[in-house]
Design an enzyme around this catalytic site. Structure first.
Site, PDB file in Angstrom:
ATOM      1  N   CYS A 102       0.829  -1.191   0.000  1.00  0.00           N
ATOM      2  CA  CYS A 102       0.000   0.000   0.000  1.00  0.00           C
ATOM      3  C   CYS A 102       0.868   1.247   0.000  1.00  0.00           C
ATOM      4  CB  CYS A 102      -0.916  -0.009   1.221  1.00  0.00           C
ATOM      5  SG  CYS A 102      -0.046  -0.320   2.754  1.00  0.00           S
ATOM      6  N   ASP A 242      -1.410 -15.559  21.737  1.00  0.00           N
ATOM      7  CA  ASP A 242      -0.631 -16.600  22.404  1.00  0.00           C
ATOM      8  C   ASP A 242       0.141 -17.475  21.419  1.00  0.00           C
ATOM      9  OD1 ASP A 242      -2.745 -17.870  21.255  1.00  0.00           O
ATOM     10  OD2 ASP A 242      -3.500 -18.816  23.078  1.00  0.00           O
TER      11      ASP A 242
END
Length: 267
Positions: A102, A242
């Site tokens: 982008c 996690d």
């Protein structure tokens, strides 16, 4: 003209029913960098901290070695032009490479060559990356206000030392380096955090900053994995609450079992 990084917008949102919404969208503009009065590059960017963007870009592209070479920086009233004056002349780049992603980033060097392997032996517990990445999206940030932005941060492994946002993921790294130069913060041996994809030009910028650990919420590319393996950089992707994935040199994160990470096909 005062820029805030996001502009007011309205839309109609559907969630089981239609609701009118008044909020913000991320701001995007063309920012042109001039060096000693000559146009160097025009970058799609969020027009905030344009001086940091210009200084970091010049440092990463090798036009300056440090802030001591800069005699003046001026941002135009509309925020779309940054004039940087140096105490020395610079040669015009021989070629321009339009990078992926982008914003349409620009570099003047092949991102895969010219860097020696990093020798820093920083060690970090994996859980630290979970905490640090979460800090990039703080209340009141551009992302919290408007979404649509990328973030980057520089850390000593405990706290975020510098933090930046932009519509372009590569711009966040240039802004990060520029802010570090202005604030006198050393980047060597630090941890580079990002929210966007780690492509070759992103990896190169991090390597030039001397960051031995580069971590992102997103994916690396094949070239960035190969570069990280060759340059002794711990490359981490998909950092979630996690879990994470280590694509190169996991030993810095405490992995002690013998490991053979397969080279990327074609390299």
């Amino acid at each position: 003209m005062t820029r805030h990084g996001a502009v007011a917008a309205s839309w109609i949102e559907y969630r089981r029913d239609w609701t009118p919404i008044e909020a913000e969208v991320i701001e995007e503009a063309l920012v042109t960098i001039y060096i000693n009065g000559r146009e160097l590059a025009t970058i799609m960017s969020t027009p905030l901290e344009q001086d940091h963007l210009a200084l970091g870009f010049l440092k990463n592209e090798g036009f300056i070695g440090g802030l001591n070479e800069v005699t003046d920086v001026h941002i135009s009233r509309d925020g779309c032009c940054v004039d940087v004056w140096l105490d020395h002349s610079v040669a015009a780049p021989k070629r321009v490479i339009i990078t992926s992603g982008c914003g349409g980033g620009v570099t003047f060097d092949d991102p895969s060559i010219g860097i020696e392997p990093l020798r820093d032996e920083v060690r970090l517990e994996p859980y630290r990356l979970f905490d640090l990445l979460n800090k990039l999206h703080y209340p009141g940030s551009l992302y919290a206000r408007a979404r649509g932005s990328h973030s980057a941060g520089l850390s000593d492994g405990v706290e975020l030392l510098v933090q930046t946002e932009d519509v372009g993921r590569h711009n966040t790294i240039d802004k990060l380096l520029g802010a570090s130069l202005v604030q006198g913060i050393e980047t060597n041996g630090r941890i580079l955090l990002a929210t966007g994809r780690i492509s070759s030009e992103m990896l190169r910028k991090g390597a030039l900053m001397g960051c031995p650990i580069i971590a992102s919420r997103n994916s690396p590319t094949s070239m960035s994995v190969s570069m990280a393996q060759a340059w002794n950089i711990t490359l981490v992707g998909y950092v979630r609450r996690d879990s994470l994935r280590v694509y190169a040199h996991p030993e810095r994160l405490g992995y002690v079992d013998p490991v053979q990470i397969m080279p990327v096909a074609g390299d």
